[in-house]
Enzyme design. Structure first.
Site, mmCIF file in Angstrom:
data_model
loop_
_atom_site.group_PDB
_atom_site.id
_atom_site.type_symbol
_atom_site.label_atom_id
_atom_site.label_comp_id
_atom_site.label_asym_id
_atom_site.label_seq_id
_atom_site.Cartn_x
_atom_site.Cartn_y
_atom_site.Cartn_z
ATOM 1 N N ASP A 1 -21.339 90.026 3.020
ATOM 2 C CA ASP A 1 -20.252 89.111 2.671
ATOM 3 C C ASP A 1 -19.077 89.398 3.583
ATOM 4 O O ASP A 1 -18.860 90.538 3.988
ATOM 5 C CB ASP A 1 -19.840 89.274 1.202
ATOM 6 C CG ASP A 1 -19.218 88.013 0.642
ATOM 7 O OD1 ASP A 1 -19.822 87.378 -0.242
ATOM 8 O OD2 ASP A 1 -18.117 87.630 1.114
ATOM 9 N N PHE B 1 -31.736 77.661 -9.199
ATOM 10 C CA PHE B 1 -31.560 76.944 -10.473
ATOM 11 C C PHE B 1 -30.985 77.834 -11.568
ATOM 12 O O PHE B 1 -30.928 77.418 -12.720
ATOM 13 C CB PHE B 1 -32.897 76.364 -10.940
ATOM 14 C CG PHE B 1 -33.480 75.368 -9.968
ATOM 15 C CD1 PHE B 1 -32.998 74.070 -9.912
ATOM 16 C CD2 PHE B 1 -34.489 75.732 -9.098
ATOM 17 C CE1 PHE B 1 -33.519 73.143 -9.006
ATOM 18 C CE2 PHE B 1 -35.025 74.828 -8.187
ATOM 19 C CZ PHE B 1 -34.538 73.526 -8.146
ATOM 20 N N LYS C 1 -32.780 69.694 -6.098
ATOM 21 C CA LYS C 1 -31.624 70.412 -6.667
ATOM 22 C C LYS C 1 -30.537 69.429 -7.137
ATOM 23 O O LYS C 1 -30.067 69.499 -8.267
ATOM 24 C CB LYS C 1 -31.072 71.381 -5.623
ATOM 25 C CG LYS C 1 -29.813 72.095 -6.055
ATOM 26 C CD LYS C 1 -30.041 72.994 -7.250
ATOM 27 C CE LYS C 1 -28.718 73.452 -7.841
ATOM 28 N NZ LYS C 1 -28.861 74.249 -9.032
ATOM 29 N N PHE D 1 -29.105 70.916 -23.664
ATOM 30 C CA PHE D 1 -28.061 70.053 -23.096
ATOM 31 C C PHE D 1 -27.730 68.885 -24.011
ATOM 32 O O PHE D 1 -27.402 67.796 -23.559
ATOM 33 C CB PHE D 1 -28.432 69.576 -21.685
ATOM 34 C CG PHE D 1 -28.182 70.635 -20.659
ATOM 35 C CD1 PHE D 1 -29.034 71.708 -20.562
ATOM 36 C CD2 PHE D 1 -27.077 70.601 -19.837
ATOM 37 C CE1 PHE D 1 -28.796 72.737 -19.664
ATOM 38 C CE2 PHE D 1 -26.829 71.610 -18.930
ATOM 39 C CZ PHE D 1 -27.689 72.683 -18.838
ATOM 40 N N LEU D 2 -27.870 69.119 -25.304
ATOM 41 C CA LEU D 2 -27.518 68.075 -26.273
ATOM 42 C C LEU D 2 -26.379 68.560 -27.177
ATOM 43 O O LEU D 2 -26.280 68.127 -28.319
ATOM 44 C CB LEU D 2 -28.736 67.670 -27.119
ATOM 45 C CG LEU D 2 -29.800 66.833 -26.407
ATOM 46 C CD1 LEU D 2 -30.947 66.486 -27.358
ATOM 47 C CD2 LEU D 2 -29.210 65.551 -25.809
ATOM 48 N N CYS E 1 -20.882 73.902 -10.419
ATOM 49 C CA CYS E 1 -22.014 73.114 -9.902
ATOM 50 C C CYS E 1 -21.972 71.630 -10.282
ATOM 51 O O CYS E 1 -21.945 70.773 -9.402
ATOM 52 C CB CYS E 1 -23.328 73.724 -10.367
ATOM 53 S SG CYS E 1 -23.631 75.329 -9.604
HETATM 54 P P1 NAD Z 1 -19.503 81.845 -4.464
HETATM 55 O O1 NAD Z 1 -18.301 81.156 -3.954
HETATM 56 O O2 NAD Z 1 -19.457 82.610 -5.743
HETATM 57 O O3 NAD Z 1 -20.019 82.885 -3.341
HETATM 58 C C1 NAD Z 1 -20.145 82.559 -1.997
HETATM 59 C C2 NAD Z 1 -19.914 83.835 -1.189
HETATM 60 O O4 NAD Z 1 -20.251 83.590 0.175
HETATM 61 C C3 NAD Z 1 -18.471 84.330 -1.192
HETATM 62 O O5 NAD Z 1 -18.424 85.675 -1.636
HETATM 63 C C4 NAD Z 1 -18.034 84.220 0.282
HETATM 64 O O6 NAD Z 1 -17.123 85.221 0.669
HETATM 65 C C5 NAD Z 1 -19.364 84.342 0.982
HETATM 66 N N1 NAD Z 1 -19.389 83.799 2.352
HETATM 67 C C6 NAD Z 1 -18.996 82.580 2.773
HETATM 68 N N2 NAD Z 1 -19.205 82.452 4.089
HETATM 69 C C7 NAD Z 1 -19.754 83.621 4.520
HETATM 70 C C8 NAD Z 1 -20.201 84.112 5.781
HETATM 71 N N3 NAD Z 1 -20.141 83.361 6.886
HETATM 72 N N4 NAD Z 1 -20.708 85.347 5.845
HETATM 73 C C9 NAD Z 1 -20.781 86.130 4.745
HETATM 74 N N5 NAD Z 1 -20.368 85.726 3.523
HETATM 75 C C10 NAD Z 1 -19.868 84.483 3.414
HETATM 76 O O7 NAD Z 1 -20.655 80.752 -4.507
HETATM 77 P P2 NAD Z 1 -21.857 80.637 -5.574
HETATM 78 O O8 NAD Z 1 -21.365 80.175 -6.879
HETATM 79 O O9 NAD Z 1 -22.669 81.875 -5.490
HETATM 80 O O10 NAD Z 1 -22.675 79.428 -4.939
HETATM 81 C C11 NAD Z 1 -23.372 79.554 -3.709
HETATM 82 C C12 NAD Z 1 -24.228 78.325 -3.520
HETATM 83 O O11 NAD Z 1 -25.242 78.289 -4.536
HETATM 84 C C13 NAD Z 1 -23.482 77.003 -3.637
HETATM 85 O O12 NAD Z 1 -24.039 76.072 -2.752
HETATM 86 C C14 NAD Z 1 -23.744 76.578 -5.056
HETATM 87 O O13 NAD Z 1 -23.667 75.182 -5.224
HETATM 88 C C15 NAD Z 1 -25.160 77.056 -5.268
HETATM 89 N N6 NAD Z 1 -25.521 77.331 -6.653
HETATM 90 C C16 NAD Z 1 -24.625 77.942 -7.474
HETATM 91 C C17 NAD Z 1 -24.998 78.219 -8.793
HETATM 92 C C18 NAD Z 1 -24.023 78.890 -9.711
HETATM 93 O O14 NAD Z 1 -24.358 78.981 -10.902
HETATM 94 N N7 NAD Z 1 -22.873 79.350 -9.256
HETATM 95 C C19 NAD Z 1 -26.270 77.870 -9.257
HETATM 96 C C20 NAD Z 1 -27.152 77.273 -8.381
HETATM 97 C C21 NAD Z 1 -26.766 77.003 -7.078
#
Ligand code: NAD
Length: 445
Positions: A30, A152, A206, A251-252, A262
């Site tokens: 990260d 998911f 998705k 989801f009801l 999301c």
């Molecule tokens: P988040 O914002 O919690 O985490 C993303 C991380 O990526 C951050 O810590 C950021 O610093 C890091 N980052 C960004 N650019 C970077 C780089 N170039 N190098 C290294 N680190 C980098 O995001 P999230 O909630 O984990 O979601 C991530 C993806 O997964 C999104 O596309 C989201 O839609 C999808 N998603 C999220 C969930 C959920 O429940 N949060 C569920 C399914 C899918």
């Protein structure tokens, strides 16, 4: 296998910890130095049940490492998972892919040997093609396949969902990438459906799934409105609907509208993509609009209970967008609180896990209480906005002593209505309201 994971957020971190627990050697990367420092001390940077323990175990066994160095994480990896954010563009609301493209460009130069780069982030159909072009342009000799492996997991259940997914979708256009992924996920081979599809289908699955769930939530919220006007009870209606296997009972739960990191962004992104392709997505477009309205309607429902009270104080229980998480991104509570503040209310709030994240969004605009009862001290109305199980067992006697005026708006249908009414509360919940119903029935008679 050696796995590099880029992004240690709500998806990357539980996924990394889960894969380490399955025996893989994981390096999480990260660019957020503070996050990596905390993780390097063996502590989780977000709240998910069971995550801390599993992280500590695998960290001390050396199965998972954390770094800010792309080189350290990518070199020698068999699989690289891209789990960076894809937030909505501030103007167009399409998925902003700048973090995906930046990460793809950064990782490309460190690829060694054959590597599968799997996009876990939620991305518009066709993004895999663009990532492939970018990686091949940055490192023309790289031996790499770009695939889509959407995530998911549900926030609040991330660890549980990692080990018990409903399905794993692998969108690959090559056989050798499929083989690598089958090995990575071999633990799940006899436990869950692993669906192999083409990359574009995978990206679409998705968005199509999240948009469908958002529609389902909004559907039951509209049914709740219907029940309030007709004397039906949404809890009974939802139960009756959910027993039909074609509908299902999840989801009801009627509530204050969907939120989180999301559904809001993914519905907007899906609608945007459809517009780009000239496809009519009227259901999704309408749900986006009406879900935003719903949060305003909830705020006004709360305001109505204190309309005669000058300088009213509102106690808010729940700030996270749902129970089990500290995530406040797009939480209905944030919108509802902002609407209440815009109408001059004074607010004291409590959430078991999400206070720090809420402070980052709301700052000093509201006060924060150390527990639920302190939040209700001298309040004129109590609003329940997140379905934390501990709110279900609130001692209403104690609450009634704390509060100045006995108004409750239970946006999650958590409390016992009979008990609240018996204690003299003016209690209102979602989709079940004798008062409105009897008014309607009188009209009909
Ligand atoms: P988040 O914002 O919690 O985490 C993303 C991380 O990526 C951050 O810590 C950021 O610093 C890091 N980052 C960004 N650019 C970077 C780089 N170039 N190098 C290294 N680190 C980098 O995001 P999230 O909630 O984990 O979601 C991530 C993806 O997964 C999104 O596309 C989201 O839609 C999808 N998603 C999220 C969930 C959920 O429940 N949060 C569920 C399914 C899918």
């Amino acid at each position: 296998m050696k796995v590099g994971i880029i992004g240690t957020g709500y998806v990357g971190l539980p996924t990394g910890v889960g894969l380490a627990e399955l025996g893989h050697d994981v390096v999480c990367i990260d660019k957020d130095i503070a996050k990596i420092k905390t993780l390097q001390s063996g502590k989780a940077t977000l709240y998910e049940e069971g995550l801390d323990e599993l992280l500590q175990k695998n960290f001390s066994n050396n199965k998972i490492k954390f770094t800010t160095s792309m080189e350290e994480g990518i070199k020698g990896a068999d699989v690289v998972l891209l789990a960076v954010g894809t937030p909505p563009h501030p103007v167009t609301k399409e998925a902003d892919l700048q973090y995906i493209f930046a990460a793809a460009e950064e990782l490309a130069e460190y690829l060694t040997g054959y590597t599968v780069v799997a996009v876990k982030s939620t991305v518009p159909v066709g993004t895999g093609d663009k990532v492939e072009t970018l990686i091949k342009k940055t490192n023309p000799t790289a031996d790499v396949d770009i695939i889509s492996v959407p995530e998911f997991l549900r926030e609040g259940y991330a660890v549980k969902d990692f080990f018990n997914p409903d399905r794993i979708v692998i969108g690959s256009n090559t056989e050798r990438a499929k083989k690598v992924m089958a090995e990575l996920y071999s633990y799940f081979a006899d436990k869950t459906e692993i669906l192999y599809v083409n990359r574009r289908s995978s990206e679409t699955i998705k968005y199509a799934s999240n948009a469908f769930l958002a529609v389902k939530i909004h559907y039951i919220n509209e049914m709740a409105n219907f029940c309030e006007q007709t004397g039906a009870d949404i809890n009974e209606v939802a139960k009756g609907m959910g027993l039909d296997k074609r509908i299902g009972n999840r989801f009801l739960n009627a509530g204050p509208g969907y939120g989180g990191s999301c559904f809001p962004k993914d519905t907007m992104a899906m609608a945007y993509i459809a517009r780009q392709y000239g496809v009519n997505m009227s259901i999704i477009e309408n749900v986006i609009k009406e879900n935003a309205n719903r949060k305003k309607q909830m705020a006004h429902r709360i305001l109505e209970t204190i309309s005669d009270i000058p300088q009213a104080r509102i106690a808010v229980l729940g700030l996270a967008f749902k129970e089990g998480t500290d995530d406040c991104r797009e939480s209905p509570a944030m919108d509802i609180i902002n609407e209440l503040l815009a109408h001059g209310a004074t607010i004291t709030a409590y959430d078991p896990q999400a206070m720090e994240n809420a402070k980052k969004i709301l700052g000093e605009k509201i006060s924060y209480a150390p527990d639920a009862y302190s939040a209700t001290e001298k309040a004129d109305a109590l609003a329940i906005l997140t379905e934390w199980p501990e709110f279900k067992s609130l001692n209403l006697n104690k609450v009634s002593i704390c509060m100045k005026n006995k108004n409750i708006v239970d946006c999650r249908n958590m409390l016992n209505k009979e008990q609240a009414v018996a204690l003299g509360f003016n209690y209102s919940c979602i989709g079940y309201d004798y008062h409105v119903a009897s008014k309607y029935l009188k009209q009909v008679a």
